[in-house]
Design a protein around this motif. Structure first.
Motif, short mmCIF file in Angstrom:
data_model
loop_
_atom_site.label_atom_id
_atom_site.label_comp_id
_atom_site.label_asym_id
_atom_site.label_seq_id
_atom_site.Cartn_x
_atom_site.Cartn_y
_atom_site.Cartn_z
N GLY A 226 23.39 19.36 -57.11
CA GLY A 226 23.54 17.74 -57.29
C GLY A 226 23.45 17.40 -59.11
N ASP A 227 21.99 17.07 -59.27
CA ASP A 227 21.37 16.43 -59.48
C ASP A 227 21.58 17.03 -61.33
N ILE A 228 22.01 18.74 -60.90
CA ILE A 228 22.23 18.61 -62.50
C ILE A 228 23.63 18.79 -63.07
N VAL A 229 24.44 18.41 -61.67
CA VAL A 229 26.20 18.17 -62.04
C VAL A 229 26.01 16.72 -62.79
N GLU B 269 20.84 27.38 -68.68
CA GLU B 269 19.71 27.23 -67.75
C GLU B 269 20.00 26.53 -65.85
N SER B 270 20.35 25.54 -66.21
CA SER B 270 20.73 24.76 -65.08
C SER B 270 22.01 25.25 -64.86
N ASN B 271 22.94 25.63 -65.50
CA ASN B 271 24.52 26.39 -65.14
C ASN B 271 24.79 27.61 -64.42
N LYS B 272 23.32 28.55 -64.97
CA LYS B 272 23.09 29.66 -64.57
C LYS B 272 23.24 28.93 -63.34
N LYS B 273 22.05 28.25 -63.04
CA LYS B 273 21.30 27.97 -61.29
C LYS B 273 22.55 28.28 -60.54
N ILE B 274 23.92 27.43 -60.70
CA ILE B 274 25.13 27.21 -59.83
C ILE B 274 26.11 28.02 -59.74
N GLY B 275 26.08 28.94 -60.55
CA GLY B 275 26.49 30.18 -60.74
C GLY B 275 25.40 31.64 -59.68
N GLU B 276 24.38 31.15 -60.13
CA GLU B 276 23.88 32.23 -58.89
C GLU B 276 23.82 31.95 -57.50
N LEU B 277 23.68 30.72 -57.32
CA LEU B 277 23.23 30.35 -56.00
C LEU B 277 24.69 30.71 -55.31
#
Lengths: 154, 189
Positions: A64-67, A81-89
């Protein structure tokens, strides 16, 4: 003559019976078992995916913070890196729930302020009918962001 | 001759009536069979949904820190047993919860830092496969309750999985995870 009348009556009865049974069978066979419940499950799945995703902590803050960082700044990591985290999850969760063939799209839209939309995932998800979706909102100060998750089978 | 013809006619009539009766019985039983199968599947789907929603909202497993559904607390998951599951959810229910850890990114690192990062990643992935017990908590991320027969996977079970959050009490972080339940149709007794 009497015998012929009986034969005709019997033949008509058979034909009527066949039609009635055909109708009953087609009704029974056309009822797909638990279709309402399957839709309920899909809604639960996509809603839980969206809410859980936004609450999840990563080394770059919660999703939510990344968004929110996309709109208001304050990234803990680099934007990539932040965007990659979303895809990974999302991809790991889809795999773990036995759905590696699902495609997804996370879309955000500012509700009461002017800014651009943002997407993560596969933008073609909404091109075909049959996707299922969930919506929630994130707030920051007085600003609201609509967050929508779409999931579709490939 | 006339008499013989009449006898033949009556025999044909009786044969036709027997045939119609047999045909009707086959069709009626077939129809019953199909509707029974349909209602069994519907019942199983309904049962699995009910189980899922009950698990997601029970106070026994969710974290009071969040007051939200679908946020399980890892300590509560660790102390739960198959007997507890049977008491709450009934017999022949399979429950499994797994949590993911945030995998650190080792990009751009070199030398000793890269080695340390890769070791951490390995530890994280190992921890994700470790089933939690009171002795290895919190260095674990999977909860299974197969110690008794009533909570094991069974051949005719229907499984449903949904994403959930797990609150890791020691690190005060929220992980992404998956809840899987398995139910079996009909009376388990």
């Amino acid at each position: 003559m009497k015998g012929q009348t009986s034969m005709v009556a019997i033949l008509i009865s058979i034909v009527l019976l066949v039609f009635i049974m055909f109708f009953l069978f087609s009704t029974a066979l056309s009822e797909t078992p638990g279709e309402d419940t399957k839709a309920e499950y899909r809604n639960l799945y996509v809603t839980n995916m969206l809410i859980s995703l936004l609450n999840t902590d990563t080394e770059c803050g919660t999703v939510g913070d990344i968004v929110k960082a996309f709109y208001f700044g304050g990234y803990d990591c680099s934007q990539d890196e932040s965007n990659k985290k979303i895809g990974e999850l999302v991809n790991r969760t889809l795999l773990a729930t036995g759905n590696p063939d699902y495609v997804w799209l996370l879309e955000t839209r500012p509700e009461n302020f002017i800014s651009s939309e943002r997407q993560w995932g596969d933008s073609r998800v909404t091109d075909e009918p049959g996707f299922w979706d969930a919506t929630t909102f994130l707030s920051s100060g007085g600003n609201r962001i609509e967050v929508k998750l779409y999931i579709q089978t490939k | 001759m006339n008499g013989q013809i009449q006898i033949m006619e009556y025999m044909m009539l009786i044969l036709m009536i027997m045939f119609i009766t047999l045909f009707a019985l086959v069709l009626i039983f077939g129809f019953q069979f199909i509707t029974l199968g349909t209602s069994y599947s519907t019942e199983l789907e309904g049962k699995s949904m009910f189980m899922l929603q009950k698990m997601l909202s029970t106070n026994l497993l969710t974290s009071p820190a969040f007051q939200k559904v679908s946020v399980f607390e890892d300590a509560k998951l660790t102390v739960m047993t198959c007997d507890d599951i049977r008491d709450i959810f009934g017999e022949d229910v399979y429950v499994e919860i797994s949590a993911f850890h945030d995998i650190p990114s080792c990009e751009g690192l070199g030398g000793y830092e890269l080695y340390e990062c890769e070791s951490t990643v390995e530890d994280v992935l190992d921890s994700e496969k470790t089933v939690c017990t009171s002795s290895n908590y919190p260095e674990c991320s999977m909860w299974k309750y197969e110690e008794n027969d009533g909570c094991k996977k069974l051949p005719r079970m229907v499984y449903r999985s949904v994403p959930v959050n797990i609150y890791r009490k020691f690190s005060s972080t929220v992980s992404m995870g998956v809840l899987t339940i398995g139910v079996i149709g009909g009376d388990s007794e």
